[in-house]
Write a protein that holds these residues in place. Structure first.
Motif, short mmCIF file in Angstrom:
data_model
loop_
_atom_site.label_atom_id
_atom_site.label_comp_id
_atom_site.label_asym_id
_atom_site.label_seq_id
_atom_site.Cartn_x
_atom_site.Cartn_y
_atom_site.Cartn_z
N UNK A 145 20.57 54.86 42.91
CA UNK A 145 20.41 54.89 44.36
C UNK A 145 19.24 53.99 44.75
N UNK A 146 19.18 53.65 46.03
CA UNK A 146 18.11 52.77 46.51
C UNK A 146 16.74 53.42 46.36
N UNK A 147 16.67 54.73 46.58
CA UNK A 147 15.37 55.41 46.54
C UNK A 147 14.98 55.86 45.14
N UNK A 148 15.93 55.90 44.22
CA UNK A 148 15.66 56.38 42.88
C UNK A 148 15.65 57.92 42.85
N UNK A 149 15.52 58.44 41.65
CA UNK A 149 15.52 59.89 41.49
C UNK A 149 14.15 60.42 41.17
N UNK A 150 13.99 61.73 41.26
CA UNK A 150 12.75 62.40 40.88
C UNK A 150 13.01 63.26 39.65
N UNK A 151 12.07 63.23 38.72
CA UNK A 151 12.24 64.00 37.49
C UNK A 151 10.89 64.46 36.97
N UNK A 152 10.88 65.45 36.11
CA UNK A 152 9.63 65.92 35.51
C UNK A 152 9.10 64.86 34.55
N UNK A 153 7.84 64.50 34.73
CA UNK A 153 7.17 63.57 33.82
C UNK A 153 6.68 64.38 32.62
N UNK A 154 7.53 64.47 31.60
CA UNK A 154 7.25 65.34 30.47
C UNK A 154 6.00 64.87 29.71
N UNK A 155 5.82 63.56 29.61
CA UNK A 155 4.65 63.05 28.89
C UNK A 155 3.36 63.51 29.56
N UNK A 156 3.30 63.40 30.89
CA UNK A 156 2.10 63.84 31.62
C UNK A 156 1.92 65.34 31.51
N UNK A 157 3.03 66.08 31.60
CA UNK A 157 2.96 67.53 31.50
C UNK A 157 2.44 67.96 30.13
#
Length: 308
Positions: free
Chosen positions: A99-111
């Protein structure tokens, strides 16, 4: 920076949740949570208390608004949410999703970096607890030990009376074997009750002593689930909350308090039939909790493999 950071590539195991679906799931979750929170919030606004239902909102640190926020869990991508509210949440990142806006996901590395100590402790505690046999038959005496000789030490729940009175309550404590394994219950014992416990649990021995028959250890699955949010899904979190809610009811029905005016018939653990009922329900809760414990451990063990 937390939130609005971009992860350049999708995890091979990531699942994209279509926009309409994740909006519907978030709305459904919010509705489910309202069933538990609306009365508490109304009481809080009115300055009133409930001796049973308030516990999960006052003892634990997770707020009703946090519980109401829906998270899909690690390895899930919210389609089209890259410029929405979700992308600004802590431990979230944006990813390409077509999609144009992209998706949101959990940043597992940061977590995993920021929550490393919690992840490690939860993994050790839950796995070792899961591996032990359930010890049944404690009969909920921890609640009785918290008011033992309360005339000397003061009563915890002053808005409700003791079913058997102070003397009768003390007699029950003295007539039965107290063997609580859970430090966060034991630490609230009155000073007179602590020496009566056959074990002396401490924070240092928590991992070695917790066992899957303990009602409070099983209520605490809710705590470990919210400490692992957003890597743990809100679906799993709410399953843990619901179990804790039902355990709390048994915990207080089996307690020395008279809660009949609040609509709770007592489980009379001072009698053989009451002890049998308590043990039966304790066993059922233990089996249910073991399944939830396994689900949390599965998330923990998969975090490293899902790291983006």
């Amino acid at each position: 920076m937390v939130g609005r950071n971009t992860v350049p590539a999708l995890s091979p195991t990531a699942t994209v949740i279509p926009t309409e679906e994740h909006r519907e799931r978030a709305a459904a979750h919010h509705q489910k949570v309202q069933r538990y929170t609306e009365d508490f919030l109304a009481r809080r606004h009115a300055g009133k208390k409930h001796p049973v239902e308030d516990f999960l909102f006052t003892y634990y640190s997770f707020k009703p608004g946090q519980l109401a926020r829906w998270h899909p869990g690690a390895g899930q991508i919210l389609e089209g949410a890259g410029t929405g509210e979700q992308a600004s949440w802590k431990f979230y990142a944006t990813v390409p999703d077509g999609t144009d806006s992209g998706g949101a996901t959990v940043d597992v590395a940061a977590f995993c970096t920021e929550r490393a100590s919690i992840i490690d402790f939860a993994q050790r505690l839950l796995s070792q607890t899961a591996a032990r046999p359930a010890q049944l038959g404690c009969f909920g005496l921890h609640e009785w030990a918290m008011v033992y000789r309360s005339a000397q030490h003061g009563q915890r729940h002053d808005q409700v009376s003791l079913r058997l009175g102070a003397e009768g309550t003390d007699e029950v404590v003295e007539s039965l074997n107290i063997r609580c394994t859970h430090f966060d219950a034991f630490r609230f014992y009155t000073p007179s009750a602590k020496p009566l416990n056959t074990l002396q649990p401490s924070r240092e021995t928590q991992i070695q002593m917790e066992q899957p028959g303990c009602l409070h250890a099983n209520m605490d699955l809710y705590k470990w689930a919210y400490k692992l949010i957003p890597a743990v899904s809100s679906d799993l979190l709410l399953d843990c909350f619901d179990l804790a809610w039902r355990i709390r009811e048994l915990d207080m029905r089996a307690s020395p308090y008279d809660l009949q005016d609040w609509g709770y018939e007592p489980v009379r653990i001072e009698e053989p039939a009451g002890r049998a009922e308590y043990t039966r329900r304790q066993k059922a809760f233990s089996e249910e909790a073991q399944a939830l414990r396994s689900r949390i451990l599965s998330v923990v063990e998969n975090l490293e493999g899902q790291s983006l």
